[in-house]
Design an enzyme around this catalytic site. Structure first.
Site, PDB file in Angstrom:
ATOM      1  N   LYS A 120       0.550  -4.524   1.832  1.00 46.50           N
ATOM      2  CA  LYS A 120       1.241  -5.999   1.533  1.00 46.50           C
ATOM      3  C   LYS A 120       1.559  -6.732   0.241  1.00 46.50           C
ATOM      4  CE  LYS A 120       0.578  -7.407   6.490  1.00 46.50           C
ATOM      5  NZ  LYS A 120      -0.726  -8.718   6.866  1.00 46.50           N
ATOM      6  N   GLN A 174      -4.207 -12.927   7.068  1.00 47.45           N
ATOM      7  CA  GLN A 174      -4.654 -11.621   7.925  1.00 47.45           C
ATOM      8  C   GLN A 174      -5.704 -11.807   9.103  1.00 47.45           C
ATOM      9  OE1 GLN A 174      -2.998  -8.947   7.363  1.00 47.45           O
ATOM     10  NE2 GLN A 174      -3.757  -8.022   8.881  1.00 47.45           N
ATOM     11  N   ASP A 182       4.936 -14.774   8.697  1.00 48.10           N
ATOM     12  CA  ASP A 182       4.536 -14.433  10.116  1.00 48.10           C
ATOM     13  C   ASP A 182       5.187 -14.600  11.247  1.00 48.10           C
ATOM     14  OD1 ASP A 182       2.740 -11.458   9.564  1.00 48.10           O
ATOM     15  OD2 ASP A 182       1.257 -12.587  10.021  1.00 48.10           O
TER      16      ASP A 182
END
Ligand code: NAD
Length: 286
Positions: free
Chosen positions: A52, A96, A119
């Site tokens: 990322k 994460q 997300d």
């Protein structure tokens, strides 16, 4: 023989488009910024976060990477999320997963401001998707729609079967197919006569988490088959939820693993960051 849907090429095009959008905002004085929190040193998480970070760098998105230790108390992690929620320079926040067992993933995901939830996992955004309101769409499902559209596969009026009902893949991809006017069935581990249900599909999305479970008996001739699965076999090769070799000459189009859905996830994350920045810049938050 099926058309192979080239996720790598499609993701590269989306990344180019995002880069142009990021540069346009920069010319107007706005730097797109993504904050990523990785708790501890889970090896898979290290790889995902590094990827990322690299994607951000390539697209001129500013990334802030936080790596608190495995033992961070839940309260401190929540305080970090709160701090990032309040920062006007931060457009997207990503935590994460997985988190260590002493921290509630649900509490942490709920703490993220929905207007920075790139997300798309916050219940606010899941609800917005269900109601057809603006919000962030989870990256893998959004990528699947792009794969279909950019491969010239129309969704409107088509029989779509999604196998899998998780909150991060199955349910949102079904909602998106519905939004595109597909006729959508969600199948799952309790579905009876799965082969029969699946083989109705003109668009079949396999998100079962079961390696190579989908064989030609599940596939209607000519169907577009989207394979979401990622597994490593005993030779460390990547495999999907679909048995590619078996399905290849029945399907009309198919995504390979690797090089299908996988590359789309980060591309759509970058797209969500840009969208978040555009909204905050034009002062039109969710
Ligand atoms: P999950 O385990 O949360 O959900 C799997 C779903 O499949 C469940 O809803 C279950 O009901 C259904 N299922 C399981 N066994 C079944 C069976 N035998 N018959 C019918 N349905 C069955 O998994 P997930 O998080 O939705 O992920 C699915 C797959 O996609 C996994 O292989 C995962 O690694 C992969 N994935 C890939 C990406 C990517 O970027 N390419 C992103 C997320 C997930």
């Amino acid at each position: 023989m099926a058309q192979i849907i080239d996720g790598k090429a499609i993701a590269a095009r989306i990344r180019e488009e995002v880069k142009a959008g990021v540069e346009e905002l920069r010319r107007q004085g706005k730097t797109v910024t993504l904050a990523v929190i990785q708790v501890g040193e889970d090896p898979a998480s290290c790889v995902y976060v590094r990827n990322k970070e690299k994607a951000c760098r390539e697209l001129s998105i500013h990334s802030l990477i936080y790596r608190p230790s495995e033992s961070i108390p839940e309260g401190e992690l929540l305080a970090l999320v709160e701090e990032l929620n309040g920062r006007t320079d931060v457009d997207g926040i990503l935590v994460q997963l997985p988190l260590p067992a002493h921290i509630s993933e649900k509490k942490v995901l709920m703490a993220i401001d929905p207007s920075k939830d790139v997300d798309g996992f916050h219940p606010y955004n899941a609800g917005a998707l269900a109601c057809g309101e603006p919000g962030f769409v989870p990256c893998t499902p959004a990528g699947i729609i792009q794969l279909l559209k950019r491969s010239g596969i129309s969704i409107s009026g088509k029989e779509c079967v999604v196998i899998g009902r998780s909150n991060i893949v199955g349910k949102p991809v079904a909602q998106l197919l519905l939004r595109e006017n597909g006729t959508v069935t969600i199948a799952h581990s309790k579905t009876e006569n799965l082969k029969e249900v699946a083989s109705r599909a003109e668009i079949l999305v396999a998100a079962t988490g079961k390696a190579e479970m989908i064989t030609r008996e599940y596939v209607r001739p000519g169907a577009a088959v989207i394979d979401v699965g990622i597994h490593r076999d005993e030779h460390n090769r990547l495999r999907g939820d679909v048995n590619f070799a078996d399905v290849f000459d029945v399907a009309g189009a198919i995504t390979p693993v690797p090089g299908g859905v996988g590359p789309m996830t980060i591309a759509m994350l970058m797209q969500n960051c840009l969208e978040g920045a555009r909204r905050s810049f034009s002062e039109k938050p969710l």
